[in-house]
Design a protein around this motif. Structure first.
Motif, PDB file in Angstrom:
ATOM      1  N   LYS A  21     -66.936  24.895  21.986  1.00  0.00           N
ATOM      2  CA  LYS A  21     -68.240  25.547  22.093  1.00  0.00           C
ATOM      3  C   LYS A  21     -68.208  27.041  21.785  1.00  0.00           C
ATOM      4  CE  LYS A  21     -70.280  22.386  25.489  1.00  0.00           C
ATOM      5  NZ  LYS A  21     -71.010  22.284  26.780  1.00  0.00           N
ATOM      6  N   VAL A  22     -67.041  27.659  21.782  1.00  0.00           N
ATOM      7  CA  VAL A  22     -66.951  29.117  21.662  1.00  0.00           C
ATOM      8  C   VAL A  22     -66.003  29.494  20.534  1.00  0.00           C
ATOM      9  CG1 VAL A  22     -66.354  31.274  22.825  1.00  0.00           C
ATOM     10  CG2 VAL A  22     -67.436  29.416  24.118  1.00  0.00           C
ATOM     11  N   GLY A  23     -66.473  30.373  19.651  1.00  0.00           N
ATOM     12  CA  GLY A  23     -65.645  30.965  18.615  1.00  0.00           C
ATOM     13  C   GLY A  23     -65.593  32.466  18.806  1.00  0.00           C
ATOM     14  N   VAL A  24     -64.385  33.048  18.780  1.00  0.00           N
ATOM     15  CA  VAL A  24     -64.209  34.480  19.052  1.00  0.00           C
ATOM     16  C   VAL A  24     -63.381  35.105  17.939  1.00  0.00           C
ATOM     17  CG1 VAL A  24     -63.223  36.179  20.633  1.00  0.00           C
ATOM     18  CG2 VAL A  24     -64.384  34.160  21.549  1.00  0.00           C
ATOM     19  N   TYR A  25     -63.848  36.248  17.447  1.00  0.00           N
ATOM     20  CA  TYR A  25     -63.092  37.053  16.481  1.00  0.00           C
ATOM     21  C   TYR A  25     -62.969  38.454  17.067  1.00  0.00           C
ATOM     22  CZ  TYR A  25     -61.687  39.157  12.000  1.00  0.00           C
ATOM     23  OH  TYR A  25     -61.008  39.805  11.000  1.00  0.00           O
ATOM     24  N   ILE A  26     -61.756  38.839  17.436  1.00  0.00           N
ATOM     25  CA  ILE A  26     -61.520  40.166  17.992  1.00  0.00           C
ATOM     26  C   ILE A  26     -61.130  41.091  16.843  1.00  0.00           C
ATOM     27  CG2 ILE A  26     -60.155  41.572  19.553  1.00  0.00           C
ATOM     28  CD1 ILE A  26     -62.077  39.656  20.967  1.00  0.00           C
ATOM     29  N   GLY A  27     -61.941  42.120  16.619  1.00  0.00           N
ATOM     30  CA  GLY A  27     -61.707  43.046  15.522  1.00  0.00           C
ATOM     31  C   GLY A  27     -63.013  43.369  14.828  1.00  0.00           C
ATOM     32  N   PHE A  28     -62.900  44.026  13.685  1.00  0.00           N
ATOM     33  CA  PHE A  28     -64.073  44.393  12.888  1.00  0.00           C
ATOM     34  C   PHE A  28     -64.052  43.596  11.592  1.00  0.00           C
ATOM     35  CE2 PHE A  28     -65.989  47.006   9.512  1.00  0.00           C
ATOM     36  CZ  PHE A  28     -67.291  47.058  10.003  1.00  0.00           C
ATOM     37  N   ASN A  29     -65.176  42.970  11.287  1.00  0.00           N
ATOM     38  CA  ASN A  29     -65.291  42.170  10.072  1.00  0.00           C
ATOM     39  C   ASN A  29     -66.741  42.229   9.606  1.00  0.00           C
ATOM     40  OD1 ASN A  29     -65.606  40.033   8.169  1.00  0.00           O
ATOM     41  ND2 ASN A  29     -63.823  38.986   9.029  1.00  0.00           N
ATOM     42  N   ALA A  30     -67.022  43.106   8.650  1.00  0.00           N
ATOM     43  CA  ALA A  30     -68.408  43.350   8.240  1.00  0.00           C
ATOM     44  C   ALA A  30     -69.038  42.116   7.614  1.00  0.00           C
ATOM     45  CB  ALA A  30     -68.453  44.519   7.258  1.00  0.00           C
ATOM     46  N   ILE A  31     -68.266  41.338   6.881  1.00  0.00           N
ATOM     47  CA  ILE A  31     -68.823  40.137   6.245  1.00  0.00           C
ATOM     48  C   ILE A  31     -69.154  39.094   7.301  1.00  0.00           C
ATOM     49  CG2 ILE A  31     -68.308  38.218   4.689  1.00  0.00           C
ATOM     50  CD1 ILE A  31     -66.710  40.187   2.986  1.00  0.00           C
ATOM     51  N   LEU A  32     -68.243  38.880   8.242  1.00  0.00           N
ATOM     52  CA  LEU A  32     -68.515  37.920   9.307  1.00  0.00           C
ATOM     53  C   LEU A  32     -69.722  38.354  10.127  1.00  0.00           C
ATOM     54  CD1 LEU A  32     -67.826  35.404  10.922  1.00  0.00           C
ATOM     55  CD2 LEU A  32     -66.176  36.772  12.229  1.00  0.00           C
ATOM     56  N   ALA A  33     -69.884  39.665  10.340  1.00  0.00           N
ATOM     57  CA  ALA A  33     -71.046  40.140  11.090  1.00  0.00           C
ATOM     58  C   ALA A  33     -72.338  39.673  10.423  1.00  0.00           C
ATOM     59  CB  ALA A  33     -71.021  41.658  11.192  1.00  0.00           C
ATOM     60  N   GLN A  34     -72.441  39.838   9.112  1.00  0.00           N
ATOM     61  CA  GLN A  34     -73.656  39.418   8.420  1.00  0.00           C
ATOM     62  C   GLN A  34     -73.843  37.917   8.513  1.00  0.00           C
ATOM     63  OE1 GLN A  34     -74.468  42.764   8.489  1.00  0.00           O
ATOM     64  NE2 GLN A  34     -75.967  41.723   7.211  1.00  0.00           N
ATOM     65  N   ARG A  35     -72.751  37.181   8.497  1.00  0.00           N
ATOM     66  CA  ARG A  35     -72.860  35.718   8.585  1.00  0.00           C
ATOM     67  C   ARG A  35     -73.297  35.268   9.964  1.00  0.00           C
ATOM     68  NH1 ARG A  35     -67.546  34.172   4.836  1.00  0.00           N
ATOM     69  NH2 ARG A  35     -68.568  34.717   2.852  1.00  0.00           N
ATOM     70  N   ILE A  36     -72.938  36.038  10.992  1.00  0.00           N
ATOM     71  CA  ILE A  36     -73.440  35.723  12.333  1.00  0.00           C
ATOM     72  C   ILE A  36     -74.927  36.035  12.428  1.00  0.00           C
ATOM     73  CG2 ILE A  36     -73.295  36.357  14.781  1.00  0.00           C
ATOM     74  CD1 ILE A  36     -70.270  36.780  14.346  1.00  0.00           C
ATOM     75  N   TYR A  37     -75.332  37.203  11.910  1.00  0.00           N
ATOM     76  CA  TYR A  37     -76.764  37.524  11.908  1.00  0.00           C
ATOM     77  C   TYR A  37     -77.571  36.433  11.205  1.00  0.00           C
ATOM     78  CZ  TYR A  37     -75.936  42.341  13.474  1.00  0.00           C
ATOM     79  OH  TYR A  37     -75.590  43.458  14.204  1.00  0.00           O
TER      80      TYR A  37
END
Length: 497
Positions: A360-376
Motif C-alpha cells: 500500500k505504501v511507496g516511499v522515495y527518500i531523496g529529491f527527484n524532480a521527474i518523480l515529483a511531477q509524476r506524483i502530482y
C-alpha cells in the motif's frame, strides 16, 4: 498609478536556475520574469536581479569590479552578468541577473551554514548597493527577500542616507519563512559599520543578538509575506517567532501576496515529465498517469484512492499527524506514495510505514524532480497537513494537475484551498483546522467518501481546482501595485520631490 515603467531590482540569496535550496529560489526565478512582462503597456518594466555568485555557477560574463570597504579593508566585488528568459503572450524579454562574486565569501561547496554567514551577506548587501551607481542605474524599488538581504533597507537609511543617488529608492522586504532569521553575535555591529548605540531593543538588538531579519522588518518601506493568512499569523505570539510585537507595530505596512507557479512549466497538457498529457477537457487521461505511477512505485495496479505527499521531511510539515493516522488510514483500501528528504527521524518513519504496508505504501527518500511531477499527475489526493505553511506551492501544483489537496488551514494553504461544501457542491479540496490527528483523519475520510461514493462531485472538485488561476501573472500585478504604494510612501516620508 505611475505614468512610467518602474525600475525594480529583485535581490535574493538564491535564484533558479543558478542556485537553489528551497522555494525562495523558485520565487526569485519566476516573479521577476512575470514583473517584466505583465501589468504594463509600452516598453515594459525594467526588472533586474542581484544574487551571489556561488561556486559552480557557470556562464556569467564579467561586467565590472570595484572595492568595497568592509571590516577595515578593501574587499573586491566582481560583478558578473547573466540573464533569464521571460515569455508572455508572444513577448520575449531577457531579465538581467547580476552576480556578486568574491572568492573568499562565495567560492565554497554549498550556499549556507558557514560560520561567517553574517560577514558573507553583509558584504553581499553592501556590494549590491555600491554596484548601482557604477552601473549608472537607479532602481525605483529594491525588493529584498529574507534575512540575507535584511541589511539593505538598514544601509539605505543609515549608511547612505546623505547620498542623493539613493534617496528615491524605496524598499520592499519579503518574509518567506520567519523561522529563519539570521541572528548573530553583538560583534556583528562592526560588519555593519555602526556602534553600540544601535544595540538596543528599539533598533538592531534581538534577544542578545543582531538580527538581519529584524533589520529588514524595521527599516523597509513596505513588508510583505507570501500569503494573507501568514501575514496575520506571524503577528500572533504562537507563530511570530518572537518578532510578533515588531510586526504588529508595522502592521499597516505589512501585506500578504500569495506566490504563484510557472504555468508554462507546470502544465499537464504539455509537461514532458509525466506519463500521459491531459487538460481540464481530457481529465480521463489522468488515469494513465496513476497506473504508471503505481508501477513505478512497485504498488499493485488497482483502482483505489492513491494519496501523494511531496515534502521536506521536517516537523513543520505536520508529519507527526501522518504518523498518528497512518494505521487507521492504511487499514482501508488506499495507497500512499511519499517523496522527500529531511530529518532522519521522519525518513525512517516513512520507511517503517512502508515495511508494515508494502502493498500500500511507496516511499522515495531523496529529491527527484521527474518523480515529483509524476506524483502530482498520478495521485488522486495530495496531503499537506502542515503545522505552518507561509505559502506552499505543492497544493497549487496539485490543483493544476487535477489532484485534490487535503490540507490544514494555515498560511497559504488557507488562502488557496477552498474547503468542499456538500451543500453547494463547490470547493477545490478538503480542509481541517485543529492541529490534531483526528481532525486530519476526518478530512481524509470526507475526501475518501466523495471519491468513492460521489464520482460526479469528485470530478467537479478536480475541475474547479484545475480552472483556478495561481499563475505568477496574477501575483505580479499585485506586486506592481504594492511597489507603487511603497514608492509613494517612501517619497512622502523622505519629502523628495
Amino acid at each position: 498609478m505611475f505614468d512610467r515603467p518602474l525600475k525594480v531590482l529583485f535581490i535574493s540569496s538564491e535564484v533558479v536556475p543558478f542556485a537553489k535550496t528551497g522555494g525562495l529560489a523558485d520565487v526569485a526565478g519566476s516573479l521577476p520574469k512575470a514583473l517584466a512582462t505583465v501589468g504594463n503597456e509600452g516598453p515594459g518594466h525594467d526588472v533586474r536581479i542581484a544574487m551571489p555568485h556561488y561556486k559552480g555557477i557557470e556562464g556569467a560574463a564579467y561586467r565590472l569590479d570595484f572595492p568595497v570597504f568592509f571590516q577595515g579593508r578593501a574587499e573586491t566585488a566582481i560583478i558578473r552578468e547573466s540573464g533569464i528568459e521571460a515569455h508572455y503572450k508572444g513577448e520575449h524579454r531577457t531579465v538581467p541577473v547580476y552576480l556578486v562574486d568574491n572568492h573568499h565569501y562565495f567560492y565554497r561547496d554549498g550556499l549556507y551554514m558557514f560560520p561567517d554567514e553574517a560577514a558573507r551577506f553583509a558584504f553581499f548587501c553592501r556590494a549590491v548597493l555600491e554596484m548601482l551607481p557604477r552601473l549608472n542605474w537607479q532602481p525605483d524599488i529594491l525588493h529584498c527577500n529574507d534575512w540575507q538581504t535584511g541589511p539593505i533597507p538598514f544601509f539605505l537609511k543609515v549608511r547612505y542616507r546623505h547620498d542623493p543617488f539613493y534617496h528615491r529608492m524605496a524598499t520592499v522586504f519579503t518574509i518567506h519563512n520567519l523561522q529563519y532569521q539570521g541572528n548573530f553575535p553583538k560583534e556583528t555591529l562592526t560588519l555593519l559599520g555602526v556602534g553600540e548605540e544601535y544595540f538596543t531593543p528599539q533598533l538592531l538588538e534581538f534577544y542578545g543578538t543582531v538580527s538581519f531579519m529584524k533589520m529588514g522588518i524595521l527599516y523597509a518601506d513596505v513588508i510583505t509575506t507570501v500569503s494573507r493568512t501568514y501575514a496575520a499569523e506571524i503577528q500572533r505570539p504562537e507563530m511570530g517567532e518572537r518578532m510578533d510585537g515588531l510586526l504588529r507595530k508595522r502592521s499597516h505596512d505589512l501585506y500578504g501576496i500569495v506566490n504563484g507557479i510557472n504555468y508554462h512549466e507546470f502544465n499537464p497538457r504539455t509537461d514532458p515529465r509525466i506519463y500521459r498529457n491531459y487538460d481540464v477537457e481530457s481529465i480521463e487521461n489522468k488515469r494513465e498517469n496513476k497506473v504508471a505511477l503505481q508501477k513505478e512505485m512497485n504498488l499493485p495496479v488497482r483502482d483505489v484512492p492513491l494519496l501523494g505527499m511531496i515534502s521536506r521531511l521536517v516537523d513543520q510539515k505536520g508529519l507527526d499527524l501522518v504518523a498518528e493516522v497512518a494505521d487507521r488510514l492504511l487499514s482501508q483500501d488506499v495507497q500512499l506514495v511519499v517523496l522527500g528528504s529531511g530529518d532522519r527521524y521522519y525518513e525512517e518513519m516513512f520507511r517503517e510505514i512502508q515495511r508494515r504496508y508494502p502493498e500500500k505504501v511507496g516511499v522515495y527518500i531523496g529529491f527527484n524532480a521527474i518523480l515529483a511531477q509524476r506524483i502530482y499527475a498520478g495521485a488522486d489526493m495530495f496531503l499537506m497537513p502542515s503545522r505552518f505553511e507561509p505559502c506552499g506551492l505543492g497544493q497549487l501544483i496539485a490543483m493544476r494537475y487535477g489532484t485534490v489537496p487535503v490540507v490544514r488551514a494555515t498560511g497559504g494553504l488557507a488562502d488557496t484551498v477552498v474547503d468542499y461544501n456538500p451543500a453547494t457542491g463547490t470547493g477545490t479540496g478538503f480542509v481541517f483546522y485543529e492541529y490534531k490527528g483526528d481532525a486530519f483523519y476526518h478530512a481524509l475520510q470526507r475526501a475518501l467518501f466523495v471519491y468513492r461514493e460521489q464520482p460526479e462531485q469528485w470530478r467537479r472538485i478536480v475541475r474547479e481546482g484545475m480552472e483556478r488561476d495561481f499563475s505568477w501573472a496574477r501575483s505580479a500585478v499585485e506586486y506592481l501595485q504594492l511597489y507603487q504604494e511603497a514608492l509613494s510612501r517612501h517619497l512622502a516620508r523622505a519629502k523628495v520631490s
